[in-house]
Design an enzyme around this catalytic site. Sequence first.
Site, PDB file in Angstrom:
ATOM      1  N   ASN A  10      47.742  46.413  -2.617  1.00 55.73           N
ATOM      2  CA  ASN A  10      48.878  46.967  -1.891  1.00 55.73           C
ATOM      3  C   ASN A  10      50.053  46.002  -2.105  1.00 55.73           C
ATOM      4  OD1 ASN A  10      50.748  47.901  -0.062  1.00 55.73           O
ATOM      5  ND2 ASN A  10      49.581  47.308   1.761  1.00 55.73           N
ATOM      6  N   LYS A  12      53.042  46.346  -1.303  1.00 55.45           N
ATOM      7  CA  LYS A  12      54.026  46.433  -0.210  1.00 55.45           C
ATOM      8  C   LYS A  12      55.444  46.537  -0.775  1.00 55.45           C
ATOM      9  CE  LYS A  12      50.938  43.742   2.648  1.00 55.45           C
ATOM     10  NZ  LYS A  12      50.708  43.209   3.974  1.00 55.45           N
ATOM     11  N   HIS A  98      48.781  52.452   7.268  1.00 56.95           N
ATOM     12  CA  HIS A  98      48.738  50.975   7.243  1.00 56.95           C
ATOM     13  C   HIS A  98      49.323  50.462   8.559  1.00 56.95           C
ATOM     14  CE1 HIS A  98      49.550  46.835   6.138  1.00 56.95           C
ATOM     15  NE2 HIS A  98      48.718  46.991   5.132  1.00 56.95           N
ATOM     16  N   GLU A 100      51.296  48.197   9.168  1.00 60.42           N
ATOM     17  CA  GLU A 100      52.738  47.929   9.125  1.00 60.42           C
ATOM     18  C   GLU A 100      53.533  49.220   9.320  1.00 60.42           C
ATOM     19  OE1 GLU A 100      52.716  45.750   5.434  1.00 60.42           O
ATOM     20  OE2 GLU A 100      51.687  44.096   6.431  1.00 60.42           O
ATOM     21  N   GLU A 168      41.281  47.013   8.412  1.00 55.48           N
ATOM     22  CA  GLU A 168      42.165  45.851   8.284  1.00 55.48           C
ATOM     23  C   GLU A 168      42.552  45.354   9.682  1.00 55.48           C
ATOM     24  OE1 GLU A 168      44.370  45.976   4.237  1.00 55.48           O
ATOM     25  OE2 GLU A 168      45.545  47.087   5.697  1.00 55.48           O
ATOM     26  N   GLY A 174      47.919  39.032   6.042  1.00 49.70           N
ATOM     27  CA  GLY A 174      48.952  38.073   5.646  1.00 49.70           C
ATOM     28  C   GLY A 174      48.932  36.772   6.419  1.00 49.70           C
ATOM     29  N   SER A 214      43.785  39.189   4.304  1.00 51.52           N
ATOM     30  CA  SER A 214      43.648  37.837   3.741  1.00 51.52           C
ATOM     31  C   SER A 214      42.456  37.690   2.800  1.00 51.52           C
ATOM     32  CB  SER A 214      43.589  36.791   4.859  1.00 51.52           C
ATOM     33  OG  SER A 214      44.825  36.787   5.569  1.00 51.52           O
TER      34      SER A 214
HETATM   35  C1  PEP Z   1      47.407  44.497   3.487  1.00 48.86           C
HETATM   36  O1  PEP Z   1      48.567  44.466   3.841  1.00 48.86           O
HETATM   37  O2  PEP Z   1      46.869  45.591   3.261  1.00 48.86           O
HETATM   38  C2  PEP Z   1      46.692  43.234   3.357  1.00 48.86           C
HETATM   39  C3  PEP Z   1      45.403  43.246   3.433  1.00 48.86           C
HETATM   40  O3  PEP Z   1      47.457  42.093   3.177  1.00 48.86           O
HETATM   41  P1  PEP Z   1      46.916  40.597   2.870  1.00 48.86           P
HETATM   42  O4  PEP Z   1      45.836  40.721   1.827  1.00 48.86           O
HETATM   43  O5  PEP Z   1      48.103  39.868   2.388  1.00 48.86           O
HETATM   44  O6  PEP Z   1      46.361  40.090   4.152  1.00 48.86           O
END
Ligand code: PEP
Length: 253
Positions: A10, A12, A98, A100, A168, A174, A214
């Site tokens: 992803n 983003k 997601h 976000e 997630e 992040g 992460s």
């Molecule tokens: C994400 O935004 O889907 C995600 C898992 O981000 P990160 O791997 O940076 O934690």
Amino acid sequence: MARKKLIAGNWKMNGLLADGVELAKNVVLQVKAMGKPQCEFLVCPPFTLLTSVKKALRGAKVALGAQDCHMAEKGAHTGDISPLMLKDLGCTYVILGHSERRADHGETDELVRAKAEAAHKVGLKTVICIGETLAQRDAGKAVEVCRNQILGSVPADSNATDTVIAYEPVWAIGTGKVPTTADVEEVHAAVRKVLAQKLGKSVANKMRILYGGSVKPGNAKELLSLPDVDGALIGGASLKAEDFVAIAKNGTC
Ligand code: PEP
């Protein structure tokens, strides 16, 4: 039940034209160098890069996806993108719900479900995201939150081909923080149970449930070897082709 792992990136809101094309080309090189990977790869760039990334992925076993879509086919929705438009550009997947988007745009389970139904209608596969906040986890409600998100966000006629779930935890995205493997497996197993109640046992056993939050080359092995973890949704580490593909390699793809 063998489920082919999905390694999904992803990107983003990252990447200008040249960066996106270079990243996609590097992913292609790295994936090709793997020979016959046992997993499936997916990259989800921002809308602005879909066409050029599609070209860069030509001939490679890396699917293209978007990060959101509208629930309508077309019409008066300024600034939005329809599932059919994504399909037209060569996307086969779209990420929906997601955290976000749920946080920044107030997306509800009902909206996510409507978008997923619209995406499935035109033949797009969906990666439907769920996950608890830190306050919810601290209150012992992680499983309950995920259960409700599955019940509300996943269309009633979803199947294992058109739908992938991504667990997630919001607090792990992040941040460099990752739940214990026991906590990840607990939620994944609970999610599969809810999927069985909602969609039937056979569909639930075949449906892929990704972990996201992460994920890095260094923790991929322990996360991706858990029985109910069928791949990863990767944010930050997907912006470096070497790391993205190393996650697959370390995750026994
Ligand atoms: C994400 O935004 O889907 C995600 C898992 O981000 P990160 O791997 O940076 O934690």
